[in-house]
Write a protein that holds these residues in place. Sequence first.
Motif, PDB file in Angstrom:
ATOM      1  N   LYS A   1       0.804  -1.222   0.000  1.00  0.00           N
ATOM      2  CA  LYS A   1       0.000   0.000   0.000  1.00  0.00           C
ATOM      3  C   LYS A   1       0.840   1.277   0.000  1.00  0.00           C
ATOM      4  O   LYS A   1       0.309   2.374  -0.180  1.00  0.00           O
ATOM      5  CB  LYS A   1      -0.921   0.010   1.216  1.00  0.00           C
ATOM      6  CG  LYS A   1      -1.849  -1.194   1.283  1.00  0.00           C
ATOM      7  CD  LYS A   1      -2.649  -1.194   2.575  1.00  0.00           C
ATOM      8  CE  LYS A   1      -3.523  -2.434   2.686  1.00  0.00           C
ATOM      9  NZ  LYS A   1      -4.275  -2.471   3.966  1.00  0.00           N
ATOM     10  N   GLY A   2       2.128   1.153   0.224  1.00  0.00           N
ATOM     11  CA  GLY A   2       2.985   2.326   0.261  1.00  0.00           C
ATOM     12  C   GLY A   2       2.925   3.039   1.599  1.00  0.00           C
ATOM     13  O   GLY A   2       2.701   2.417   2.645  1.00  0.00           O
ATOM     14  N   MET A   3       3.111   4.378   1.593  1.00  0.00           N
ATOM     15  CA  MET A   3       3.154   5.144   2.826  1.00  0.00           C
ATOM     16  C   MET A   3       1.834   5.054   3.575  1.00  0.00           C
ATOM     17  O   MET A   3       0.754   5.217   3.009  1.00  0.00           O
ATOM     18  CB  MET A   3       3.480   6.605   2.519  1.00  0.00           C
ATOM     19  CG  MET A   3       3.777   7.423   3.767  1.00  0.00           C
ATOM     20  SD  MET A   3       5.152   6.744   4.729  1.00  0.00           S
ATOM     21  CE  MET A   3       6.476   6.854   3.529  1.00  0.00           C
ATOM     22  N   HIS A   4       1.925   4.796   4.865  1.00  0.00           N
ATOM     23  CA  HIS A   4       0.742   4.587   5.692  1.00  0.00           C
ATOM     24  C   HIS A   4       0.487   5.796   6.597  1.00  0.00           C
ATOM     25  O   HIS A   4      -0.562   6.411   6.528  1.00  0.00           O
ATOM     26  CB  HIS A   4       0.920   3.318   6.524  1.00  0.00           C
ATOM     27  CG  HIS A   4      -0.285   2.917   7.314  1.00  0.00           C
ATOM     28  ND1 HIS A   4      -1.427   2.422   6.722  1.00  0.00           N
ATOM     29  CD2 HIS A   4      -0.536   2.943   8.652  1.00  0.00           C
ATOM     30  CE1 HIS A   4      -2.327   2.152   7.659  1.00  0.00           C
ATOM     31  NE2 HIS A   4      -1.809   2.462   8.841  1.00  0.00           N
ATOM     32  N   GLU A   5       1.436   6.130   7.452  1.00  0.00           N
ATOM     33  CA  GLU A   5       1.310   7.252   8.366  1.00  0.00           C
ATOM     34  C   GLU A   5       2.698   7.823   8.638  1.00  0.00           C
ATOM     35  O   GLU A   5       3.723   7.232   8.271  1.00  0.00           O
ATOM     36  CB  GLU A   5       0.682   6.825   9.700  1.00  0.00           C
ATOM     37  CG  GLU A   5      -0.734   6.285   9.598  1.00  0.00           C
ATOM     38  CD  GLU A   5      -1.745   7.361   9.294  1.00  0.00           C
ATOM     39  OE1 GLU A   5      -1.401   8.553   9.417  1.00  0.00           O
ATOM     40  OE2 GLU A   5      -2.879   7.013   8.926  1.00  0.00           O
ATOM     41  N   ALA A   6       2.735   8.984   9.310  1.00  0.00           N
ATOM     42  CA  ALA A   6       3.986   9.580   9.761  1.00  0.00           C
ATOM     43  C   ALA A   6       3.793  10.114  11.172  1.00  0.00           C
ATOM     44  O   ALA A   6       2.745  10.679  11.499  1.00  0.00           O
ATOM     45  CB  ALA A   6       4.427  10.701   8.822  1.00  0.00           C
ATOM     46  N   ILE A   7       4.801   9.899  12.016  1.00  0.00           N
ATOM     47  CA  ILE A   7       4.765  10.345  13.414  1.00  0.00           C
ATOM     48  C   ILE A   7       5.992  11.201  13.670  1.00  0.00           C
ATOM     49  O   ILE A   7       7.118  10.794  13.347  1.00  0.00           O
ATOM     50  CB  ILE A   7       4.759   9.143  14.377  1.00  0.00           C
ATOM     51  CG1 ILE A   7       3.502   8.302  14.181  1.00  0.00           C
ATOM     52  CG2 ILE A   7       4.876   9.598  15.817  1.00  0.00           C
ATOM     53  CD1 ILE A   7       3.537   7.000  14.960  1.00  0.00           C
ATOM     54  N   SER A   8       5.801  12.367  14.254  1.00  0.00           N
ATOM     55  CA  SER A   8       6.924  13.260  14.542  1.00  0.00           C
ATOM     56  C   SER A   8       7.076  13.460  16.048  1.00  0.00           C
ATOM     57  O   SER A   8       6.081  13.467  16.786  1.00  0.00           O
ATOM     58  CB  SER A   8       6.717  14.625  13.867  1.00  0.00           C
ATOM     59  OG  SER A   8       6.696  14.491  12.464  1.00  0.00           O
ATOM     60  N   VAL A   9       8.336  13.602  16.494  1.00  0.00           N
ATOM     61  CA  VAL A   9       8.604  13.877  17.902  1.00  0.00           C
ATOM     62  C   VAL A   9       8.755  15.384  18.104  1.00  0.00           C
ATOM     63  O   VAL A   9       9.035  16.122  17.161  1.00  0.00           O
ATOM     64  CB  VAL A   9       9.875  13.152  18.383  1.00  0.00           C
ATOM     65  CG1 VAL A   9       9.720  11.652  18.230  1.00  0.00           C
ATOM     66  CG2 VAL A   9      11.107  13.614  17.612  1.00  0.00           C
ATOM     67  N   GLU A  10       8.566  15.809  19.352  1.00  0.00           N
ATOM     68  CA  GLU A  10       8.550  17.238  19.623  1.00  0.00           C
ATOM     69  C   GLU A  10       9.940  17.875  19.632  1.00  0.00           C
ATOM     70  O   GLU A  10      10.105  19.020  19.234  1.00  0.00           O
ATOM     71  CB  GLU A  10       7.864  17.512  20.969  1.00  0.00           C
ATOM     72  CG  GLU A  10       6.386  17.165  21.007  1.00  0.00           C
ATOM     73  CD  GLU A  10       6.135  15.700  21.331  1.00  0.00           C
ATOM     74  OE1 GLU A  10       7.120  14.954  21.460  1.00  0.00           O
ATOM     75  OE2 GLU A  10       4.951  15.315  21.445  1.00  0.00           O
ATOM     76  N   SER A  11      10.928  17.140  20.084  1.00  0.00           N
ATOM     77  CA  SER A  11      12.274  17.715  20.201  1.00  0.00           C
ATOM     78  C   SER A  11      13.323  16.660  19.901  1.00  0.00           C
ATOM     79  O   SER A  11      13.111  15.472  20.123  1.00  0.00           O
ATOM     80  CB  SER A  11      12.487  18.278  21.609  1.00  0.00           C
ATOM     81  OG  SER A  11      12.360  17.254  22.578  1.00  0.00           O
ATOM     82  N   GLY A  12      14.462  17.135  19.389  1.00  0.00           N
ATOM     83  CA  GLY A  12      15.540  16.217  19.061  1.00  0.00           C
ATOM     84  C   GLY A  12      15.216  15.383  17.840  1.00  0.00           C
ATOM     85  O   GLY A  12      14.360  15.716  17.028  1.00  0.00           O
TER      86      GLY A  12
END
Length: 369
Positions: A91-102
């Motif tokens: 299916k290819g790209m599913h989701e993206a999760i980003s962190v707040e710092s670093g």
Amino acid sequence: MSSSVNKTRIVTINGRSNKTCQVYKNNLGDTFLSGKCDGTKRKRCIPFLPMKVLDAPGLKDDYYLNLVDWNAANLVAIALSDTVYLWHPEKGMHEAISVESGYISSVAWIKDRNNLAIGTSAAVVQLWDIETKKKLRNMHSHSSMVGALSWNSYILSSGSRFGSIHHHDVRIAHHHVGTLCGHSSQVCSLKWSPNGALLASGGNDGLLNIWLNDPGANINSKPDMTINNHQSAVKAMNWCPWQSGILAVGGGMKDGHLRIWDTKSGSCIRDVDTKSQICSLLWLSQHNELITGHGFPKHQISVWNYPTLVKSANLKGHRGRVLHMASSPDGNVVFSAAGDETVCLWNCVTASEQKQDVKQAFNVEGSQY
């Protein structure tokens, strides 16, 4: 108090092998997969080129991080800078999760669920529910970057740049339930054994420690075994899925040896000099094989017959260190990520095996009528 206090078995081997190690050398180049194992000739002609190549901009060329994992739901988690991308092979790209710092320094899926643990350069361990796309909690206990993670049921173990290992019980508010101190510098790798009885930890100090399962261990606890003959950082390692207590370990830049350790006896049962930094390592259970990802000079992926450790092929698709590898739930596909910011997917099934699978499926369907 842990039962392992003051009972550490120290395994010291002068030089790079001893009489318990059988050193296998071979000069095979890029040929088809073939070899002899216990007198039986084997031949597996898997493709030498990747089935797919993807760009991975932002993938850190850092030997000490662990940025790729593949879960039972067929989702690959790969960390690029401060974001984890979830990718599905079909299916290819599913989701993206980003962190707040670093930036993100390690990722690990809990077994059989869609919960993802993320270690960060800001010394925080995060737990995410991928289905709801929500962060469940931040877990603060370390004071330096968290570069290694490993699950054992509901216990999450994390290793830091300063050498400490923390056990987190993710079910309770006061999650930090245990601490292990067996490394003088960065923890590069953590792996719980398949049966959950042992934890292997590798460090930049060249030590390989084997710990008994004791989630409530304190800072005075000692490893059950310490193996100290590795010549550089211990990062690439994995437990054998079908043989209890067998651990494969790949040496770093100044070492380059692929070793098979029997952690019950403390003996090295196989040892081969690959003449290259080993950055990542996987077992292929269906075919009794090992795969290693390498750095300079060739940046190849090597396939080894087990238990002989006869190299049967070099797979080439990267121009940088093959820092991370993960296998699909069925073990037929390997996902590799390298310092050249590329990702490759490798088909580990031969054409004849694919035909056999199709024939078996046809026979099963035909038997229903």
